[in-house]
Structures are given as C-alpha cells and as structure tokens.
Design a protein around this motif. Structure first.
Motif, PDB file in Angstrom:
ATOM      1  N   GLU A 222      -3.468  -5.956   2.438  1.00  0.00           N
ATOM      2  CA  GLU A 222      -2.722  -4.789   2.887  1.00  0.00           C
ATOM      3  C   GLU A 222      -1.639  -4.455   1.853  1.00  0.00           C
ATOM      4  N   VAL A 223      -2.027  -3.728   0.820  1.00  0.00           N
ATOM      5  CA  VAL A 223      -1.131  -3.408  -0.287  1.00  0.00           C
ATOM      6  C   VAL A 223      -0.923  -1.899  -0.346  1.00  0.00           C
ATOM      7  N   ARG A 224       0.337  -1.492  -0.257  1.00  0.00           N
ATOM      8  CA  ARG A 224       0.632  -0.068  -0.362  1.00  0.00           C
ATOM      9  C   ARG A 224       1.441   0.177  -1.621  1.00  0.00           C
ATOM     10  N   ILE A 225       1.012   1.122  -2.445  1.00  0.00           N
ATOM     11  CA  ILE A 225       1.705   1.459  -3.685  1.00  0.00           C
ATOM     12  C   ILE A 225       2.255   2.875  -3.563  1.00  0.00           C
ATOM     13  N   ARG A 226       3.571   2.985  -3.615  1.00  0.00           N
ATOM     14  CA  ARG A 226       4.226   4.258  -3.357  1.00  0.00           C
ATOM     15  C   ARG A 226       5.067   4.667  -4.564  1.00  0.00           C
ATOM     16  N   ALA A 227       5.055   5.945  -4.881  1.00  0.00           N
ATOM     17  CA  ALA A 227       5.848   6.458  -5.996  1.00  0.00           C
ATOM     18  C   ALA A 227       7.227   6.871  -5.491  1.00  0.00           C
ATOM     19  N   CYS A 228       8.252   6.485  -6.199  1.00  0.00           N
ATOM     20  CA  CYS A 228       9.638   6.803  -5.828  1.00  0.00           C
ATOM     21  C   CYS A 228       9.910   8.287  -6.072  1.00  0.00           C
ATOM     22  N   SER A 229      10.308   9.002  -5.020  1.00  0.00           N
ATOM     23  CA  SER A 229      10.477  10.455  -5.127  1.00  0.00           C
ATOM     24  C   SER A 229      11.547  10.843  -6.147  1.00  0.00           C
ATOM     25  N   ALA A 230      12.642  10.093  -6.190  1.00  0.00           N
ATOM     26  CA  ALA A 230      13.701  10.426  -7.142  1.00  0.00           C
ATOM     27  C   ALA A 230      13.216  10.245  -8.580  1.00  0.00           C
ATOM     28  N   SER A 231      12.424   9.205  -8.824  1.00  0.00           N
ATOM     29  CA  SER A 231      11.897   8.989 -10.176  1.00  0.00           C
ATOM     30  C   SER A 231      10.885  10.064 -10.554  1.00  0.00           C
ATOM     31  N   MET A 232      10.119  10.535  -9.568  1.00  0.00           N
ATOM     32  CA  MET A 232       9.163  11.623  -9.831  1.00  0.00           C
ATOM     33  C   MET A 232       9.901  12.824 -10.409  1.00  0.00           C
TER      34      MET A 232
ATOM     35  N   LEU B 252      -0.657  11.034 -11.210  1.00  0.00           N
ATOM     36  CA  LEU B 252      -0.619   9.574 -11.030  1.00  0.00           C
ATOM     37  C   LEU B 252      -1.997   8.986 -10.750  1.00  0.00           C
ATOM     38  N   ASP B 253      -2.195   7.750 -11.148  1.00  0.00           N
ATOM     39  CA  ASP B 253      -3.437   7.037 -10.879  1.00  0.00           C
ATOM     40  C   ASP B 253      -3.719   7.035  -9.370  1.00  0.00           C
ATOM     41  N   PRO B 254      -4.987   7.165  -8.987  1.00  0.00           N
ATOM     42  CA  PRO B 254      -5.339   7.241  -7.563  1.00  0.00           C
ATOM     43  C   PRO B 254      -4.927   6.018  -6.748  1.00  0.00           C
ATOM     44  N   MET B 255      -4.602   4.911  -7.402  1.00  0.00           N
ATOM     45  CA  MET B 255      -4.201   3.749  -6.592  1.00  0.00           C
ATOM     46  C   MET B 255      -2.823   3.949  -5.957  1.00  0.00           C
ATOM     47  N   VAL B 256      -2.087   4.959  -6.437  1.00  0.00           N
ATOM     48  CA  VAL B 256      -0.799   5.280  -5.810  1.00  0.00           C
ATOM     49  C   VAL B 256      -1.069   6.022  -4.501  1.00  0.00           C
ATOM     50  N   ASP B 257      -0.575   5.479  -3.392  1.00  0.00           N
ATOM     51  CA  ASP B 257      -0.914   6.006  -2.073  1.00  0.00           C
ATOM     52  C   ASP B 257      -0.134   7.263  -1.698  1.00  0.00           C
ATOM     53  N   ASP B 258       1.155   7.250  -1.972  1.00  0.00           N
ATOM     54  CA  ASP B 258       1.960   8.408  -1.598  1.00  0.00           C
ATOM     55  C   ASP B 258       3.309   8.362  -2.311  1.00  0.00           C
ATOM     56  N   VAL B 259       4.156   9.347  -2.002  1.00  0.00           N
ATOM     57  CA  VAL B 259       5.489   9.443  -2.585  1.00  0.00           C
ATOM     58  C   VAL B 259       6.494   9.208  -1.470  1.00  0.00           C
ATOM     59  N   CYS B 260       7.520   8.403  -1.731  1.00  0.00           N
ATOM     60  CA  CYS B 260       8.535   8.213  -0.687  1.00  0.00           C
ATOM     61  C   CYS B 260       9.900   7.941  -1.298  1.00  0.00           C
ATOM     62  N   GLY B 261      10.925   8.044  -0.490  1.00  0.00           N
ATOM     63  CA  GLY B 261      12.282   7.774  -0.938  1.00  0.00           C
ATOM     64  C   GLY B 261      12.668   6.327  -0.701  1.00  0.00           C
ATOM     65  N   ILE B 262      13.798   5.935  -1.261  1.00  0.00           N
ATOM     66  CA  ILE B 262      14.218   4.542  -1.178  1.00  0.00           C
ATOM     67  C   ILE B 262      14.504   4.122   0.262  1.00  0.00           C
ATOM     68  N   ALA B 263      15.078   5.022   1.080  1.00  0.00           N
ATOM     69  CA  ALA B 263      15.419   4.635   2.459  1.00  0.00           C
ATOM     70  C   ALA B 263      14.152   4.365   3.257  1.00  0.00           C
ATOM     71  N   SER B 264      13.161   5.225   3.070  1.00  0.00           N
ATOM     72  CA  SER B 264      11.882   5.043   3.760  1.00  0.00           C
ATOM     73  C   SER B 264      11.240   3.719   3.329  1.00  0.00           C
ATOM     74  N   PHE B 265      11.317   3.422   2.045  1.00  0.00           N
ATOM     75  CA  PHE B 265      10.785   2.146   1.537  1.00  0.00           C
ATOM     76  C   PHE B 265      11.523   0.962   2.155  1.00  0.00           C
ATOM     77  N   LEU B 266      12.843   1.049   2.222  1.00  0.00           N
ATOM     78  CA  LEU B 266      13.638  -0.070   2.747  1.00  0.00           C
ATOM     79  C   LEU B 266      13.430  -0.267   4.247  1.00  0.00           C
ATOM     80  N   LEU B 267      13.057   0.807   4.942  1.00  0.00           N
ATOM     81  CA  LEU B 267      12.762   0.677   6.375  1.00  0.00           C
ATOM     82  C   LEU B 267      11.652  -0.342   6.614  1.00  0.00           C
ATOM     83  N   ASP B 268      10.677  -0.374   5.717  1.00  0.00           N
ATOM     84  CA  ASP B 268       9.573  -1.334   5.849  1.00  0.00           C
ATOM     85  C   ASP B 268       9.957  -2.711   5.325  1.00  0.00           C
TER      86      ASP B 268
END
Lengths: 134, 134, 134
Positions: free
Chosen positions: B89-99, B109-125
């Motif tokens: 269960e590996v999720r690879i997310r691109a940081c929206s601010a870096s985008m 981005l390479d298709p292995m990147v699942d989606d774009v999200c912010g740092i707060a959303s990432f830290l929630l998990d």
C-alpha cells in the motif's frame, strides 16, 4: 493523541529551511505540538544579521547546467516559522553544542528562537512522536 | 499495529532517491502503508522527461579526489518505487507548493505519482508512525 | 515505553556524522534502544582506513565566501559513537546493499559496526518509534 513532532533542523539552505517551515506550520495547523532543535548551518541562518540574506539552495539545485527556478530567492521561510508559532504550540530551540561550535551568543539569534538546550533535553520531549532530521 | 511510514522526499540525487526507494519497498514488503510526499528536487526528478536521466550523487560523493563507484549510474530507483507500489500500500503524492515553485503540471509527472496534495493533507495521514525527511 | 530510535545514516560529512552521533548518544543516555543502519557515504566513512580522516562538511558550509569554523576538523563523531555504545543499547549495522555498491568487505569496517543487514531486517526493528534519515 496528537503526538508532538520533533525536528532536528541542521541544513541551512533556503529550500530546506522552507521545507522545514511548511512542515512546522502544517503540523501546528493540525494542533500538533512541534519542537525544533536548530543546529549547525540552520542555526547560522537564524542569526539576526543573516536571517534575511540569501542562503542558497541545496547541492543538486545548483549543479552545472541546472537553472534553479526564478522563485528560488523568494522562499519566505523565516516568516512561515513566525506564523507557525502564532498558529500553534511551536517551540524553536537553539542547540547548545552548535552555539559553541559556531561561536554564537543567544543575543545574536532571531527573537523567534525561544531558548538554548542540549540534545538530551530535546529528546526528552520526543519520547513519543516522530523525529525528523532536515 | 502497522503504523504507516510517511516520507517527505525532497532530495533529487540518484543515491538518495535510491535510498528512499529501498525504504519504501522494504516497508511495503513488511505490510506497512507508505505515504510519500515528493517535493522540490525529488519532484523535478519524477518528471516523465527526466526520470530516466542521470541525477547525480550527493555532495560528498563527488568531492575532488573522490571517485564514486562505477555502479553509481545504475541505481534503479524509479523501478524500485514502481515495484514497491505493486508490493503493498504505497501512495506517491506530489507536493502542491513544489508543483507551483517548479512550474510543473501534473501531466508532466511519471504515472506512478498518484495525485497532488498539500503538506497539511499529507500530515493528516501521518498522525501515527514515523515521518522521514530524505 | 522507551520506543527504539532507528537511524538510517546515509551522509558522510563530519558535521552530519557528528549530529548523528550526538542524537545516538543522547538517546542512549535516556535509555532508549538505538538501531543505526549505516549506508552509502556514511558507510564509506566507517572504513577502518578512513574513519579518522577528514570527511569534509556539508555543502552549505563550504560555499564560496563562507569560512567554516576553526573547530570544523575536530568533531569527534567516531568516539561519540563508541561512547554511546558503552552507554546504552546501541546497535550499528552496515547496509548490505551499500556494502555491495561500495565494494566493501565487513573486515574493512571499524569494529564498532556490529553486523551487516538488509533494509527489511532493519525496518523490522523499527515497527515502533521514529525513523530518522541523516
């Protein structure tokens, strides 16, 4: 729940300081306590007379043939740290060993630095939660 | 148990990307969920048109008088990330601010990147388990 | 309580090795078990014939116009690691993949290295507690 996040902030380039600041602000927004131990080149960047200077970017950003993005000089990491402190329970502490190593006096540090402490004291507050080295 | 491992992947050199990929694959093999937030120079390396290029090695590997091992160019980190995603269960997310900072569009981005999200959303998990900055 | 601290030690400059050693010693003093996986450029620095050499400083310390502190060459990280091992439950393990990558034989490593192991075996001992990448 709400384990604290403990960050050992070692690196002194603007991009890594910015990455650290956004993690701190994000965690504070989620009501997680954050303890930051500022050491080595990060501590040097927190000096009052240097905090607003250009601190460069990480090694891989400035390799020959690589042009860093124009926004590179505009990463407002110091302001993001200050906002994080207003947002939540964020403590920024200067590493005592690094103070000595870099010959820095507490009066030379930006006021957002709360106090000076050693690594053992910092780790005492990290008995739960992640420890992040940046 | 099986707390997730949260990785903030900042660095863009092949050796650090390889180190990150093996941690991700090892954790996936142990049935631990892994969330990766790809940002800055790592995000640049995940661009479709750059992912198979040589991204160099860390600073200390290329100092004068130092010859990196011949195997240096052959670290198959992108493939290791892809295998890790098939393994667990590996999720690879691109940081929206870096985008925004790097002016990258999700389609680049390479298709292995699942989606774009912010740092707060990432830290929630990441409310449990380690947070690793690489 | 007393979750272990797991450290993936990647970097091979004296300042980062020193930062790692003080975290290890501080955690050992607080009775926390510490597992260190030494890989890449850190592993190169743990070679018997190189451990007492000058391993340089991080990138931002040696930029043009920047003079590193005079104490830079005197960071006794190897000794700090040895003392940490006497102080508490500290295990220092060499990463098997890095051994192959750098073409290093176990007999070439400083005696403070306990054994060689893979990333999955290392992560098994990190099912609780922080994972720190340095």
């Amino acid at each position: 729940m709400n384990d604290p996040i403990s960050i050992v902030l070692f690196s002194g380039t603007d991009d890594k300081l910015h990455a650290a600041a956004t993690i701190v602000a994000g965690a504070a927004a989620l009501d997680r306590p954050v303890n930051v131990l500022v050491q080595f080149w990060a501590l040097d960047a927190f000096r009052t007379d240097r905090i607003d200077q250009d601190h460069g970017l990480a090694f891989e950003a400035v390799r020959p043939g690589r042009t860093p993005p124009a926004k590179a000089g505009a990463l407002p990491w110091a302001e993001t740290f200050r906002q994080a402190k207003q947002l939540g329970e964020v403590r920024i502490r200067a590493c005592s060993a690094s103070m000595e190593y870099l010959d820095i006096d507490p009066s030379q540090l930006d006021p957002m630095v709360d106090d000076v402490c050693g690594i053992a004291s910092f780790l005492l507050d990290a008995d739960t939660g992640p420890v992040v080295f940046i």
